[in-house]
Design an enzyme around this catalytic site. Structure first.
Site, PDB file in Angstrom:
ATOM      1  N   ARG A  84      62.626 -50.327 -29.258  1.00 10.05           N
ATOM      2  CA  ARG A  84      61.857 -50.976 -28.185  1.00 10.05           C
ATOM      3  C   ARG A  84      61.206 -52.271 -28.682  1.00 10.05           C
ATOM      4  O   ARG A  84      60.655 -52.324 -29.767  1.00 10.05           O
ATOM      5  CB  ARG A  84      60.760 -50.023 -27.700  1.00 10.05           C
ATOM      6  CG  ARG A  84      59.796 -50.660 -26.704  1.00 10.05           C
ATOM      7  CD  ARG A  84      59.035 -49.627 -25.931  1.00 10.05           C
ATOM      8  NE  ARG A  84      57.895 -49.082 -26.662  1.00 10.05           N
ATOM      9  CZ  ARG A  84      57.027 -48.230 -26.134  1.00 10.05           C
ATOM     10  NH1 ARG A  84      57.184 -47.810 -24.887  1.00 10.05           N
ATOM     11  NH2 ARG A  84      56.019 -47.767 -26.850  1.00 10.05           N
ATOM     12  N   ARG A 102      52.448 -39.821 -33.101  1.00  8.55           N
ATOM     13  CA  ARG A 102      52.124 -39.944 -31.668  1.00  8.55           C
ATOM     14  C   ARG A 102      52.787 -38.805 -30.884  1.00  8.55           C
ATOM     15  O   ARG A 102      52.194 -38.261 -29.955  1.00  8.55           O
ATOM     16  CB  ARG A 102      52.598 -41.299 -31.125  1.00  8.55           C
ATOM     17  CG  ARG A 102      51.739 -42.457 -31.619  1.00  8.55           C
ATOM     18  CD  ARG A 102      52.409 -43.788 -31.381  1.00  8.55           C
ATOM     19  NE  ARG A 102      52.519 -44.152 -29.982  1.00  8.55           N
ATOM     20  CZ  ARG A 102      53.415 -45.024 -29.505  1.00  8.55           C
ATOM     21  NH1 ARG A 102      54.287 -45.595 -30.301  1.00  8.55           N
ATOM     22  NH2 ARG A 102      53.427 -45.302 -28.219  1.00  8.55           N
ATOM     23  N   ARG A 106      56.044 -53.143 -31.442  1.00  9.23           N
ATOM     24  CA  ARG A 106      54.663 -52.662 -31.514  1.00  9.23           C
ATOM     25  C   ARG A 106      54.469 -51.989 -32.864  1.00  9.23           C
ATOM     26  O   ARG A 106      55.317 -51.221 -33.306  1.00  9.23           O
ATOM     27  CB  ARG A 106      54.419 -51.658 -30.386  1.00  9.23           C
ATOM     28  CG  ARG A 106      53.969 -52.307 -29.108  1.00  9.23           C
ATOM     29  CD  ARG A 106      53.909 -51.336 -27.970  1.00  9.23           C
ATOM     30  NE  ARG A 106      53.168 -50.109 -28.250  1.00  9.23           N
ATOM     31  CZ  ARG A 106      52.897 -49.179 -27.336  1.00  9.23           C
ATOM     32  NH1 ARG A 106      53.314 -49.353 -26.092  1.00  9.23           N
ATOM     33  NH2 ARG A 106      52.239 -48.095 -27.646  1.00  9.23           N
ATOM     34  N   ARG A 123      45.559 -38.265 -20.580  1.00  9.91           N
ATOM     35  CA  ARG A 123      46.334 -37.719 -21.697  1.00  9.91           C
ATOM     36  C   ARG A 123      45.764 -36.394 -22.173  1.00  9.91           C
ATOM     37  O   ARG A 123      46.378 -35.739 -23.014  1.00  9.91           O
ATOM     38  CB  ARG A 123      46.311 -38.703 -22.848  1.00  9.91           C
ATOM     39  CG  ARG A 123      47.526 -39.623 -22.948  1.00  9.91           C
ATOM     40  CD  ARG A 123      47.281 -40.559 -24.114  1.00  9.91           C
ATOM     41  NE  ARG A 123      48.429 -41.151 -24.715  1.00  9.91           N
ATOM     42  CZ  ARG A 123      48.937 -42.331 -24.399  1.00  9.91           C
ATOM     43  NH1 ARG A 123      48.481 -42.994 -23.371  1.00  9.91           N
ATOM     44  NH2 ARG A 123      49.943 -42.833 -25.085  1.00  9.91           N
ATOM     45  N   LYS A 173      57.476 -44.439 -18.917  1.00  2.04           N
ATOM     46  CA  LYS A 173      56.356 -44.477 -17.959  1.00  2.04           C
ATOM     47  C   LYS A 173      56.011 -45.904 -17.546  1.00  2.04           C
ATOM     48  O   LYS A 173      55.800 -46.177 -16.378  1.00  2.04           O
ATOM     49  CB  LYS A 173      55.069 -43.901 -18.580  1.00  2.04           C
ATOM     50  CG  LYS A 173      55.099 -42.481 -18.998  1.00  2.04           C
ATOM     51  CD  LYS A 173      53.700 -42.006 -19.412  1.00  2.04           C
ATOM     52  CE  LYS A 173      53.113 -42.705 -20.627  1.00  2.04           C
ATOM     53  NZ  LYS A 173      53.811 -42.464 -21.883  1.00  2.04           N
TER      54      LYS A 173
END
Ligand code: AMP
Length: 222
Positions: free
Chosen positions: A127, A166, A155, A90, A15
């Site tokens: 990532r 998540r 992260r 969300r 996204k």
């Protein structure tokens, strides 16, 4: 016409990358609620510490707080000609509030980027994000940002145990959220399992189609 977009999709769907490529050339802001919250957490106020704890658990910040943040952000001058929302809404409550905020604006275009969860876990584990400019790197290699030279970081919430939480939280909210939008002419699901270039092409084609639709003004179900 205003360029009002919301990108839906699980963590790791791409996204953020797609939101950047849409917003930049059109001169509208990319509004990432995750970035706004990470910035708040860095300030280490009481609110920032609460936000950090929620993000570290993989849970969601309350609808009330998120709606307040987005309402205020969308009122700013730079969002007058449009915006690309990344990570909001969300939940159905956030989607309803967004409709109310946008009532006098051009219809919201909603893109839902879908990717199988095994692929998401793999992507998030590798990532890295530049600590300086925020650029996202998908391949997990290298320690320096090729754009600005900043140090690349993982992260905290991209660690596997938090990623699984998540994804669970996402799965719980995503079906009601996509059902909320599915009947609209300006809603589309995009296959996010392809390469970023292919996804970019699919995203741009979908938006062209939305914008070309003579029915645009009638995007809400009758
Ligand atoms: P993201 O960068 O979009 O993956 O967001 C990182 C974290 O910020 C999420 O796991 C949530 O804890 C929080 N967050 C971001 N956007 C929202 C939102 N719209 N509603 C609730 N929490 C959010």
């Amino acid at each position: 016409m205003q360029f009002n977009i919301a990108m839906l999709g699980p963590p790791g769907a791409g996204k953020g990358t797609q939101a950047s490529q849409l917003a930049g050339p059109r001169n509208v802001p990319k509004i990432s609620t995750g970035d706004i919250l990470r910035e708040a957490a860095r300030l280490e106020t009481e609110f920032g510490r609460e936000v950090q704890a929620i993000m570290d658990s993989g849970g969601l910040v309350s609808d009330e707080v998120m709606i307040g943040i987005v309402r205020e952000r969308l009122m700013r001058e730079d969002a007058r000609e449009g915006f690309v929302l990344d990570g909001f809404p969300r939940t159905v409550a956030q989607a309803e509030a967004l409709d109310a905020i946008l009532v006098d604006r051009a219809p919201l275009m909603v893109l839902d980027i879908a990717v199988p969860s095994d692929e998401l876990v793999r992507r998030l584990a590798s990532r890295r994000v530049c600590g300086q400019c925020g650029e996202i790197f998908g391949d997990g290699s290298g320690s320096e940002c090729v754009k600005c030279g900043g140090a690349l970081q993982q992260r905290n919430d991209d660690r596997e145990s938090i990623v699984r939480e998540r994804l669970k939280v996402y799965a719980r909210n995503s079906e009601p959220l996509t059902s909320y939008y599915r009947g609209r002419l300006t809603f589309a699901e995009i296959d996010g399992s392809r390469t970023p270039d292919v996804v970019e092409r699919l995203v741009n084609e979908t938006i062209d189609r939305f914008q070309g639709s003579v029915e645009l003004g009638r995007s809400r179900p009758m």
